[in-house]
Enzyme design. Structure first.
Site, short mmCIF file in Angstrom:
data_model
loop_
_atom_site.label_atom_id
_atom_site.label_comp_id
_atom_site.label_asym_id
_atom_site.label_seq_id
_atom_site.Cartn_x
_atom_site.Cartn_y
_atom_site.Cartn_z
N SER A 119 64.81 24.69 33.98
CA SER A 119 65.25 25.35 32.76
C SER A 119 64.04 25.74 31.91
O SER A 119 63.04 25.00 31.87
CB SER A 119 66.15 24.41 31.97
OG SER A 119 66.76 25.07 30.88
N PRO A 120 64.09 26.87 31.22
CA PRO A 120 62.96 27.25 30.35
C PRO A 120 62.73 26.19 29.29
O PRO A 120 63.67 25.78 28.58
CB PRO A 120 63.43 28.56 29.72
CG PRO A 120 64.50 29.07 30.63
CD PRO A 120 65.16 27.88 31.21
N CYS A 166 59.90 25.24 26.19
CA CYS A 166 58.69 25.57 25.44
C CYS A 166 57.64 24.48 25.62
O CYS A 166 57.95 23.29 25.53
CB CYS A 166 59.01 25.74 23.96
SG CYS A 166 59.97 27.23 23.59
N GLN A 200 61.84 33.88 31.02
CA GLN A 200 62.81 34.07 29.95
C GLN A 200 62.18 34.92 28.85
O GLN A 200 61.14 34.56 28.30
CB GLN A 200 63.25 32.72 29.38
CG GLN A 200 64.38 32.85 28.35
CD GLN A 200 64.74 31.51 27.73
OE1 GLN A 200 63.94 30.92 27.01
NE2 GLN A 200 65.94 31.02 28.01
N ARG A 205 71.04 34.02 29.03
CA ARG A 205 71.42 32.70 28.50
C ARG A 205 72.23 32.91 27.23
O ARG A 205 71.79 33.60 26.31
CB ARG A 205 70.19 31.84 28.21
CG ARG A 205 70.54 30.53 27.49
CD ARG A 205 69.41 29.51 27.49
NE ARG A 205 69.43 28.72 28.71
CZ ARG A 205 68.72 27.60 28.88
NH1 ARG A 205 67.92 27.17 27.92
NH2 ARG A 205 68.78 26.94 30.01
N LEU A 253 71.87 17.75 29.88
CA LEU A 253 72.03 16.36 30.29
C LEU A 253 72.57 16.22 31.71
O LEU A 253 73.47 15.42 31.97
CB LEU A 253 72.91 15.61 29.28
CG LEU A 253 72.25 15.26 27.95
CD1 LEU A 253 73.19 14.45 27.07
CD2 LEU A 253 70.94 14.51 28.14
N TYR A 267 68.58 32.12 18.26
CA TYR A 267 67.49 33.07 18.17
C TYR A 267 68.04 34.49 17.96
O TYR A 267 69.24 34.67 17.81
CB TYR A 267 66.58 32.94 19.38
CG TYR A 267 65.95 31.55 19.46
CD1 TYR A 267 65.27 31.03 18.35
CD2 TYR A 267 66.06 30.75 20.58
CE1 TYR A 267 64.72 29.76 18.37
CE2 TYR A 267 65.51 29.47 20.62
CZ TYR A 267 64.84 28.98 19.51
OH TYR A 267 64.31 27.72 19.53
#
Length: 355
Positions: free
Chosen positions: A22-23, A25, A99, A230, A301, A182
């Site tokens: 998963s992307p 940061c 992404q 996403r 999770l 975002y």
């Protein structure tokens, strides 16, 4: 029955299994540039056995970064370092994805290790930040400028140029980030978007910018390569963006050339009580997959091989995206293969004796 280690083909790209990074940061860039950290971080997850390795959110504009340390792809100068990392990911058997993102009103904040607070221009921050409407994210956040129609089109073109650069860098998957509060999510959510023009009000109007970004990116992205989006499937609050709207937009995005919906949630409104538990977002991936008839990714999770395998076997999603679990253990796919009895699906170039 389809299982976690069965290859997946989307368009003309084949993933060796259903495990995706998963992307996440990394807050390790300077002026948006990838460096040795990104090379080691991402390539090691390919060595670890993931089928798809998606880089962290790459800002399509400098003002679209969450923090000053975010990855960027707003300049041709960013391509070379990214290409080096992409080459290693592919050499180690995974598919490299990126992404593309714009933080909107959630931009110009310190990285988490520095407290995540809003930064002003004396602290490496910037102004203005922009959004669908002139509504601040929180009491501490600056009031953003509402994008003009011209400004919206400039953002769309920033995504297009970023997609072109992604292709030059060698990526084979693009994921458009329309989640987590975002910029694109700021247009989708009626709790954030208070516009009175063609980009606000109705569902059709609030989803317009996302559809325009997808259409424009799909035009420059090869027909043979997958395009993901996403979504935050729900804002987790009444009168916000919800699963029914997510199903409806997913159906529209499919007709525009999107191949998979990466199903997350939340992020638009601070202070919301989210019912977090193992696999708590898988329900959204399952509903969108069934009701919009589009491939989905489950995220949130997912930590054990049995859990991940069951998501695939049950038909709830087509891939699982792991974040923190793959940060803790880049070799999780190797261990999952052994635990689930799928060593035969492992590439022959890896020595499995240590398993």
């Amino acid at each position: 029955m389809t299982h976690l280690f069965e290859p997946l083909r989307i368009r003309e790209v084949t993933f060796r299994n259903r495990i995706a990074v998963s992307p996440m940061c990394q807050y390790s860039s300077t002026n948006g540039f990838a460096n040795d950290w990104h090379l080691v971080h991402l390539a090691s997850r390919a060595v670890g056995g993931a089928g798809l390795v998606i880089s962290e959110a790459a800002a399509v504009e400098p003002r679209g970064r969450i923090s000053p340390q975010d990855l960027g792809i707003w300049s041709d100068a960013h391509i070379e370092a990214l290409a080096r990392t992409v080459g290693l990911i592919h050499n180690f058997g995974a598919v490299a994805g990126i992404q593309l993102a714009h933080a909107g009103r959630k931009a110009s904040t310190a990285k988490p290790s520095k407290g995540g607070k809003v930064l002003d221009e004396s602290q490496e921050g910037w102004r203005p930040v922009v959004s669908s409407s002139a509504i601040a994210f929180s009491k501490e956040s600056p009031v953003p400028e509402a994008l003009s129609i011209e400004g919206i089109q400039q953002v769309v073109q920033a995504f297009v140029q970023a997609a072109k650069r992604s292709l030059q860098a060698g990526f084979k998957v693009i994921e458009i980030h329309a989640a987590h509060g975002y910029l694109l999510h700021q247009f989708l959510s009626p709790l954030v978007n208070q516009r009175q023009d063609d980009y606000g009000g109705s569902f059709e109007n609030r989803t317009r910018i996302l559809r325009e970004v997808v259409e424009a990116v799909r035009e420059v992205w090869p027909e043979s390569y997958p395009l993901f989006v996403r979504l935050s499937a729900t804002d987790w609050v009444d009168k916000g963006w919800d699963i029914e709207q997510s199903i409806a937009i997913s159906d529209k995005l499919k007709s525009l050339g999107v191949d998979l919906i990466d199903c997350s949630s939340g992020g638009a409104i601070p202070g919301i009580n989210v019912p977090v538990k193992p696999g708590y977002q898988t329900q959204f991936a399952e509903r969108i997959r069934q009701e919009a008839n589009i491939a989905t990714g489950a995220v949130g999770l997912i930590t054990t091989p049995e859990q991940a395998d069951q998501i695939i076997r049950s038909g709830a999603a087509d891939i699982v995206l792991l974040g923190r679990e793959l940060l803790r253990n880049p070799y999780w796919p190797h261990l999952a293969a052994k635990q689930l009895g799928h060593e035969k699906h492992w590439p022959v170039q890896y020595d499995r004796a240590w398993l």
